[in-house]
Design an enzyme around this catalytic site. Structure first.
Site, PDB file in Angstrom:
ATOM      1  N   ASP A  45     -11.865 -49.085 -34.893  1.00  0.00           N
ATOM      2  CA  ASP A  45     -12.426 -50.085 -35.793  1.00  0.00           C
ATOM      3  C   ASP A  45     -13.896 -50.304 -35.456  1.00  0.00           C
ATOM      4  OD1 ASP A  45     -12.615 -52.316 -33.742  1.00  0.00           O
ATOM      5  OD2 ASP A  45     -10.464 -51.928 -33.659  1.00  0.00           O
TER       6      ASP A  45
ATOM      7  N   ARG B   7       5.590 -48.523 -23.114  1.00  0.00           N
ATOM      8  CA  ARG B   7       5.302 -47.359 -22.264  1.00  0.00           C
ATOM      9  C   ARG B   7       5.468 -47.724 -20.782  1.00  0.00           C
ATOM     10  NH1 ARG B   7      -0.006 -43.545 -21.114  1.00  0.00           N
ATOM     11  NH2 ARG B   7       1.135 -41.620 -21.138  1.00  0.00           N
TER      12      ARG B   7
ATOM     13  N   ASN C   9      -2.610 -48.543 -24.085  1.00  0.00           N
ATOM     14  CA  ASN C   9      -1.438 -47.830 -24.587  1.00  0.00           C
ATOM     15  C   ASN C   9      -0.233 -48.668 -24.967  1.00  0.00           C
ATOM     16  OD1 ASN C   9      -2.074 -45.030 -24.819  1.00  0.00           O
ATOM     17  ND2 ASN C   9      -2.455 -45.054 -22.626  1.00  0.00           N
TER      18      ASN C   9
ATOM     19  N   ASP D   8      -3.626 -39.115 -31.090  1.00  0.00           N
ATOM     20  CA  ASP D   8      -2.971 -38.270 -30.084  1.00  0.00           C
ATOM     21  C   ASP D   8      -2.434 -36.993 -30.719  1.00  0.00           C
ATOM     22  OD1 ASP D   8      -3.453 -39.685 -27.822  1.00  0.00           O
ATOM     23  OD2 ASP D   8      -1.509 -40.688 -27.728  1.00  0.00           O
TER      24      ASP D   8
ATOM     25  N   GLU E 143      -9.838 -14.942 -26.868  1.00  0.00           N
ATOM     26  CA  GLU E 143      -9.878 -16.384 -27.167  1.00  0.00           C
ATOM     27  C   GLU E 143     -11.121 -17.026 -26.544  1.00  0.00           C
ATOM     28  OE1 GLU E 143      -5.130 -17.489 -27.673  1.00  0.00           O
ATOM     29  OE2 GLU E 143      -5.985 -17.333 -25.653  1.00  0.00           O
TER      30      GLU E 143
HETATM   31  C1  GLA Z   1      -2.859 -41.966 -24.286  1.00  0.00           C
HETATM   32  C2  GLA Z   1      -4.070 -41.199 -24.801  1.00  0.00           C
HETATM   33  C3  GLA Z   1      -3.982 -39.761 -24.385  1.00  0.00           C
HETATM   34  C4  GLA Z   1      -3.890 -39.659 -22.886  1.00  0.00           C
HETATM   35  C5  GLA Z   1      -2.719 -40.489 -22.387  1.00  0.00           C
HETATM   36  C6  GLA Z   1      -2.721 -40.561 -20.879  1.00  0.00           C
HETATM   37  O1  GLA Z   1      -1.716 -41.582 -24.927  1.00  0.00           O
HETATM   38  O2  GLA Z   1      -4.177 -41.335 -26.182  1.00  0.00           O
HETATM   39  O3  GLA Z   1      -5.086 -39.029 -24.858  1.00  0.00           O
HETATM   40  O4  GLA Z   1      -5.099 -40.108 -22.320  1.00  0.00           O
HETATM   41  O5  GLA Z   1      -2.763 -41.802 -22.889  1.00  0.00           O
HETATM   42  O6  GLA Z   1      -1.684 -41.316 -20.411  1.00  0.00           O
END
Ligand code: GLA
Length: 730
Positions: free
Chosen positions: A534, A443, A480, A548, A614
């Site tokens: 975990d 990333r 990430n 995500d 909504e």
């Molecule tokens: C990751 C998290 C998301 C968000 C992004 C931000 O992918 O899982 O929820 O916070 O980073 O960059």
């Protein structure tokens, strides 16, 4: 209850429904005798039979007794290179260069309450809640002591284990493998269940028979991973939610791990679980110690449901820490899917204002608020407010949010750095990288060397400055990418095999510092969603962003798999906009609400774009969640169907202690014309209670609802969902 038979050297651990027994044999080997349904006050060693087996060697002490071989005996902690050819638990490189380990019983002692591990996560229990047995084994040639810790939580059918090695010799030894769990079975007619997937689809259940040879899952990514979870199960072939013997094994560890099952030549099975041996080598100097992470086993003679409920209760009470064991956690709104990196203070306050009006209690500012972070190629490592986006800083923003009656939360990714950052420009040597090799990006970012204290201290100082600058109630701790190029400038060449593990210890160290300095800040773990979901992380971060993937239908599978071990209060789950950002699917708002409500509930959308209708529904969802919070989170959890087996509907249920209340949740699949009429059989109710259906007023007996079932309504359209709240009357 721990029962000792000192004369016969038998150790028996009883829980409410199970018994675990081990015995020291005539050659001082600690044999594993039994683990299963509770059997009181018996020496069960008659279950273990041995006879001569060709090509299975006999230890020196056995003399001419060829019936005895380590290769076929069930053992409590398997050795290597001295006669047992099955999966080893320990592998040592001795000063002379051999790779052997041979362990014999030396003694035991009891400790009050549950033992504690220094620097590692673990279940906790006071004197009146848990007991500890420590059994000591030694390798007299290697002069290594192996302390085996057993924690017994009787009410939860939970037995924890941990291993501590001590070098009692005068020479340095290298530990090449030190598993946390070894569990031998004298049978192989068993299934192995694992939880697998990828980013956006974590913890999908897979089940298959244990087969001859070795089957394993694991991670060499430096994180427990999206791909395989450090929780596995072994069970009878015909075990299901309500019947059959099953064993859960959970490793409380957030780095590379391995869980391997071997079915050996004589149809015995062995489960070994612990730190992955890839690039693991720990130097143990004289008097040095090494502690392997904890494992937690629950055995259920009555199927998966009972096992899960025991894990859920034990995790809530004895793994999560005060104050987030039972305190209601706030309903949150997160701006990530609403804005991504494109926001300013006004936009954030607008979202917070809408949210406050709907009863939402915590506003979380996600990625993009710091350094030069306008996309994901820069800024990580610089934990100072980006004044172009937020000119008044947190000092101005946080009070605005708090004035709306909301708490404020913030996103951070402490373990990472972008090359385009002040931190990297100042300290390019602070990352994991192999000299002479350009490190891989993930990333667009690099991994800070968290095995180094100076690196951690610097990050912690930055975090502390942020946390002290405003009234912050929550942190989303993200991570990430997977680890590559694992080499640390902080260790000599011969100790690079320690870096993966020291990295994890470094993460735990920083999380523990945060916990001590800011005990009331709620930390939500995250790793590209659920890449580090975990038991290790749960000790520090009582909720973890589950995935995500926020699509309610994909989430059914993810949350179903997760629920086998982890309670719903730990699963971060949000309602997001449609079409869904990850897969483009349209689902009704009710369905998104009901699915997310069986989790640490929140919203992740631009609430300002919602219609009045909504908003009315959202307000109602938030109220329902708050009203049923105790039932959802403290209630017994029952899976009523599997999204992996039947796509026509997925149902689950929460039942209160005392069985006076139940909440049934049903999400239907794709619609069909003229669908069959179905009934849903409920679980866990009191058969003689009369239950009234909220909003409808119909009354059914518990027995009726569990035996003949509740008639499911027919609703038009794709993926409708509904909840049925039942209350005992009369
Ligand atoms: C990751 C998290 C998301 C968000 C992004 C931000 O992918 O899982 O929820 O916070 O980073 O960059």
């Amino acid at each position: 209850m721990i029962v000792l038979d000192q004369e016969n050297k038998i150790f028996t651990l009883h829980t409410q429904n199970t018994t675990y027994q081990m015995k020291v044999d005539q050659y001082h080997v600690l044999e594993h005798i039994y683990y299963g349904a509770r059997i009181d006050n018996r020496d069960l060693s008659g279950l273990i039979k041995c006879g001569e087996r060709s090509f299975s060697p006999n230890p020196d002490e056995a003399g001419r007794n060829r019936d005895y071989s380590l290769d076929v005996m069930p053992q409590e902690y398997s050795t290597c290179g001295v006669g047992d050819f099955r999966l080893p638990s320990i592998e040592l490189e001795l000063p002379g260069g051999s790779h052997t380990a041979d362990l014999r019983y030396e003694g035991f002692h009891l400790e009050k309450g549950k033992y504690k591990l220094v620097g590692l996560p673990g279940f906790h229990g006071m004197e009146n809640e848990a007991e500890t047995l420590v059994v000591l084994l030694k390798d007299s040639a290697a002069r290594i002591a192996v302390e085996m810790y057993y924690g017994v939580f009787e009410d939860f059918d939970l037995i924890t284990r941990a291993i501590r090695l001590v070098n009692e010799g005068t020479e340095t030894i290298r530990v090449c493998r030190c598993a946390s769990l070894c569990l031998d079975f004298t049978r192989s007619d068993l299934d192995l269940i694992t939880f697998n997937g990828h980013h956006l689809m974590e913890r999908c259940l897979d089940r298959g028979p244990v087969r001859p040879g070795i089957q394993s899952v694991g991670s060499v990514r430096g994180i427990s991973s999206h791909q395989h979870n450090p929780f596995v199960m072994i069970c009878d072939h015909d075990a299901d939610e309500d019947r059959g013997m099953c064993y859960g094994a959970m490793l409380l560890y957030s780095g590379s791990f391995e869980a391997a099952v071997e079915c050996s030549q004589y149809e015995n099975s062995r489960l070994v679980m612990g730190i992955h041996p890839y690039h693991f080598c720990w130097t143990l100097e004289p008097a040095g110690t090494f502690t392997a992470p904890e494992t937690a086993m629950v055995c259920s003679p009555d199927g998966f449901g009972q096992m899960s409920r025991q894990y859920h209760k034990a995790i809530r009470k004895h793994l999560l820490r005060d104050p987030y064991q039972y305190e209601r956690k706030p309903v949150l709104v997160n701006n990530w899917e609403a804005t991504y990196f494109d926001f300013d203070a006004d936009k954030l306050v607008d979202i917070a204002r809408e949210a406050a009006d709907l009863g939402i209690e915590l506003f979380v500012m996600d990625d993009g608020w710091f350094g030069s972070r306008n996309d994901d190629n820069s800024g990580l490592g610089d934990w100072q407010v980006n004044r172009e986006k937020l000119p008044g800083g947190l000092e101005a923003l946080v009070p605005c949010v708090k004035d709306l009656g909301m708490k404020f939360g913030i996103w951070m990714e402490p373990e990472m750095v972008n090359e385009d950052s002040d931190l990297y420009r100042a300290h390019p040597d602070w990352i994991l990288r192999v000299p002479g090799r350009a490190p891989s990006r993930g990333r667009g970012q690099l991994v800070l060397d968290f095995s180094r204290k100076d690196v951690r201290d610097h990050i912690y100082d930055q975090m502390k400055a942020v946390l002290d600058s405003a009234d912050i109630s929550y942190i989303k701790w993200d991570m990430n990418r997977s680890l590559t190029d694992v080499w640390s400038a902080g260790l000599p060449a011969g100790r690079q095999g320690e870096v993966y593990h020291r990295y994890v210890l470094g993460v735990y160290d920083l999380l523990e510092r945060l916990h001590c300095d800011y005990p009331y800040i709620l930390i939500e773990g995250c790793c590209g969603g659920g890449g580090r979901f975990d038991g290790g992380m749960l000790y520090y971060t009582p909720q973890i962003w589950c995935s995500d993937d926020t699509d309610a239908i994909d989430r059914l599978r993810i949350q179903y798999g997760t629920s086998f071990c982890y309670p719903v209060c730990t699963m971060g789950a949000h309602v997001s906009a449609v079409p869904n950002e990850q897969n483009g699917r349209f689902t009704p708002l009710e369905t998104r609400g009901i699915t997310a409500m069986s989790g640490a509930f929140g919203y992740e959308m631009d609430l300002g774009k919602c219609t009045e209708e909504e908003k009315r529904k959202i307000r109602c969802q938030v109220e329902t969640y708050k009203k049923h919070y105790n039932l959802i989170h403290d209630g017994d959890y029952y899976r009523l169907s599997s999204p992996f087996q039947d796509s026509s509907y997925t149902a689950w249920e929460q039942v209160s202690a005392g069985q006076k209340e139940a909440l049934v949740n049903v999400v239907m699949g794709c619609t069909h014309s003229a669908p069959p009429f179905r009934t849903l059989r409920l679980k866990g109710l009191n058969p003689s209670f009369q239950y009234q259906v909220d909003g409808i007023g119909e009354t059914y007996s518990g027995g009726e609802l569990m035996k003949s079932g509740y008639p499911l309504p027919q609703i038009r359209g794709d993926y409708p969902a509904f909840q049925i709240y039942l209350k005992a009357v009369g």
